[in-house]
Design a protein around this motif. Structure first.
Motif, PDB file in Angstrom:
ATOM      1  N   LEU A  42       0.833  -1.200   0.000  1.00 51.83           N
ATOM      2  CA  LEU A  42       0.000   0.000   0.000  1.00 51.83           C
ATOM      3  C   LEU A  42       0.868   1.249   0.000  1.00 51.83           C
ATOM      4  N   GLU A  43       0.606   2.131  -0.944  1.00 53.71           N
ATOM      5  CA  GLU A  43       1.295   3.412  -0.979  1.00 53.71           C
ATOM      6  C   GLU A  43       0.924   4.248   0.244  1.00 53.71           C
ATOM      7  N   GLN A  44       1.717   5.267   0.497  1.00 50.15           N
ATOM      8  CA  GLN A  44       1.419   6.180   1.605  1.00 50.15           C
ATOM      9  C   GLN A  44       0.028   6.777   1.446  1.00 50.15           C
TER      10      GLN A  44
ATOM     11  N   VAL B 162       2.929  -3.117   3.974  1.00 54.28           N
ATOM     12  CA  VAL B 162       2.674  -4.446   3.420  1.00 54.28           C
ATOM     13  C   VAL B 162       1.474  -5.019   4.159  1.00 54.28           C
ATOM     14  N   TYR B 163       0.352  -5.076   3.450  1.00 49.48           N
ATOM     15  CA  TYR B 163      -0.926  -5.507   4.039  1.00 49.48           C
ATOM     16  C   TYR B 163      -1.742  -6.116   2.901  1.00 49.48           C
TER      17      TYR B 163
ATOM     18  N   ASN C 242      -3.382   0.300  -5.547  1.00 48.81           N
ATOM     19  CA  ASN C 242      -3.233   1.732  -5.282  1.00 48.81           C
ATOM     20  C   ASN C 242      -3.868   2.588  -6.371  1.00 48.81           C
ATOM     21  N   LEU C 243      -3.767   2.156  -7.625  1.00 49.41           N
ATOM     22  CA  LEU C 243      -4.438   2.879  -8.697  1.00 49.41           C
ATOM     23  C   LEU C 243      -5.951   2.809  -8.546  1.00 49.41           C
ATOM     24  N   ALA C 244      -6.456   1.660  -8.117  1.00 46.56           N
ATOM     25  CA  ALA C 244      -7.901   1.535  -7.891  1.00 46.56           C
ATOM     26  C   ALA C 244      -8.364   2.530  -6.833  1.00 46.56           C
ATOM     27  N   MET C 245      -7.593   2.656  -5.757  1.00 48.71           N
ATOM     28  CA  MET C 245      -7.950   3.597  -4.701  1.00 48.71           C
ATOM     29  C   MET C 245      -7.889   5.048  -5.198  1.00 48.71           C
TER      30      MET C 245
ATOM     31  N   ASN D 287       8.123   7.463  -6.824  1.00 49.07           N
ATOM     32  CA  ASN D 287       7.167   6.698  -7.627  1.00 49.07           C
ATOM     33  C   ASN D 287       6.675   5.470  -6.885  1.00 49.07           C
ATOM     34  N   TYR D 288       7.556   4.779  -6.181  1.00 47.43           N
ATOM     35  CA  TYR D 288       7.171   3.565  -5.448  1.00 47.43           C
ATOM     36  C   TYR D 288       6.252   3.912  -4.271  1.00 47.43           C
ATOM     37  N   ILE D 289       6.617   4.943  -3.520  1.00 51.10           N
ATOM     38  CA  ILE D 289       5.807   5.372  -2.378  1.00 51.10           C
ATOM     39  C   ILE D 289       4.449   5.877  -2.835  1.00 51.10           C
TER      40      ILE D 289
END
Length: 399
Positions: free
Chosen positions: A48-50, A99-100, A299-302, A383-385
């Motif tokens: 999960l991104e920040q 990580v979840y 993360n894109l879905a969110m 980019n990763y965060i």
């Protein structure tokens, strides 16, 4: 039946959209073809991104995530027998990843919707979308053999790549762009201790490997394989031997143990443009697929549903359709940046056995540059965060 927003699909996108709309006082009904048990037990990765962590907490569904998730301040990159930590926390001004697993996110969102008396209709079939180009779209479906209809003001298609929603955008309007990779991922769940405090992304002559984690007792690891491989050819001993060959370094050994699940998935990138047609809006995997190397799917879905929620809320508050009319434009800016990053991570870290020795040396030089340049490490980290959500740039779109 009638509601304000009809949502097809009880994945992360559909569930979060329904919950966010509920917090704004907007009614919705979710239709899902699977059972609750099925969606809560389908094991998927979860980095999960920040921004996603912040959203979960702000929406009131992050308590268990904060207790049971694994907060990571960085990742490790390995190539040519060298491993280097990327301190993303420092490089991004204090941001981190969590990580979840995705199925745990789904459990939290389902519980929140049901606690709020939200309506999720599980086990539907033969879902059909009608009149989406009008102001009165409808969804028909079967439930326990009975024909039913849901009338609504808007339809959110959060039903994945194989769902019916995207197909309702006429072929003359729909532009689908895709990339198929010559790589597959063999993923395993194994009963072992945590192998490393943070994720290890390893580039090796034999192929890519990823060392991840799920719980203190169960870990998730991946191996690059040919996507046409038969999982029956991969015994537990062969899997552990290959993982160890790709990731072990002097003084560091990978703990092994019983493998409780294994499967092979192919890798592709996909984007549908536009993501809307009439009163239909698609989100999540219905609109885009990314290779898992960049950890962007959930993360894109969110991010999609936050943009969509803003547009729907503006409509019900003031009748303003401006944000909804720009939904695709706003969402796609973030999506294409994530596609770029995921493509870059995939091609940088995977071994392409069709490459010449020159191309292989260029790939290793890219890794050497990335791990030795603070500017490159910062770019990778931000980019990763997770990049900022695109509505923060609304002036540039003149919305």
């Amino acid at each position: 039946m009638k509601t304000q927003v009809g949502i097809i699909g009880a994945g992360p996108a559909g569930l979060m959209l329904s919950h966010l709309l509920h917090l704004e006082g907007i009614e919705s009904v979710i239709l899902e073809c699977r059972t609750r048990e099925e969606i809560e037990s389908t094991i998927r990765a979860g980095v999960l991104e920040q921004g996603t962590v912040d959203l979960m907490n702000e929406a009131g569904v992050g308590d268990r995530m904060m207790r049971e998730g694994h907060l990571h301040h960085g990742i490790e990159l390995q190539y040519s027998g060298i491993r280097q930590r990327v301190n993303m926390h420092e490089l991004t001004g204090g941001k981190s990843i969590m990580v979840y697993p995705q199925h745990e996110v789904i459990k939290d969102l389902v519980a929140a919707r049901l606690e709020a008396r939200g309506e999720i209709i599980f086990g539907v079939s033969d879902v059909g979308l009608h009149d989406v180009e009008t102001n009165s779209p409808r969804i028909t479906f079967l439930k326990d053999g009975a024909e039913m209809e849901l009338a609504c003001d808007f339809i959110a298609g959060c039903d994945g790549y194989h769902g019916p929603s995207r197909q309702m955008i006429p072929a003359s309007v729909r532009n689908e762009k895709k990339q198929i990779y010559p790589f597959g991922w063999l993923g395993v769940l194994a009963k072992t201790p945590i192998a490393n405090p943070e994720l290890i992304y390893a580039n090796h002559d034999r192929g890519f490997a990823l060392i991840s984690q799920r719980t203190p007792e169960i870990q998730r690891h991946y191996l690059q394989v040919d996507p046409t491989e038969d999982i029956a050819n991969w015994s537990d001993d062969r899997i552990w031997s290959e993982l160890k060959a790709r990731v072990e370094t002097d003084g560091w050994e990978l703990p092994d143990g019983p493998i409780i699940q294994k499967n092979i998935v192919s890798m592709r990138s996909f984007v549908c443009e536009p993501m809307q047609y009439g009163r239909l809006f698609i989100a999540g995997d219905a609109a885009h697929i990314v290779p898992p190397t960049g950890a962007k799917g959930l993360n894109l879905a969110m991010a999609d549903v936050q943009v969509l929620k803003r547009g729907i809320t503006a409509f019900y508050q003031s009748g303003d359709m401006n944000w909804l009319n720009h939904y695709s434009e706003v969402a796609l800016r973030r999506i294409w940046k994530a596609q770029r990053f995921s493509y870059w991570m995939t091609t940088m870290l995977h071994t392409n056995f069709n490459h010449t020795s020159f191309e292989r040396s260029v790939q290793l030089s890219e890794l050497d540059y990335v791990t030795s340049s603070r500017a490159a490490l910062t770019s990778l980290s931000e980019n990763y965060i997770g990049l900022p959500f695109e509505w923060e740039k609304e002036r540039s779109l003149q919305i």
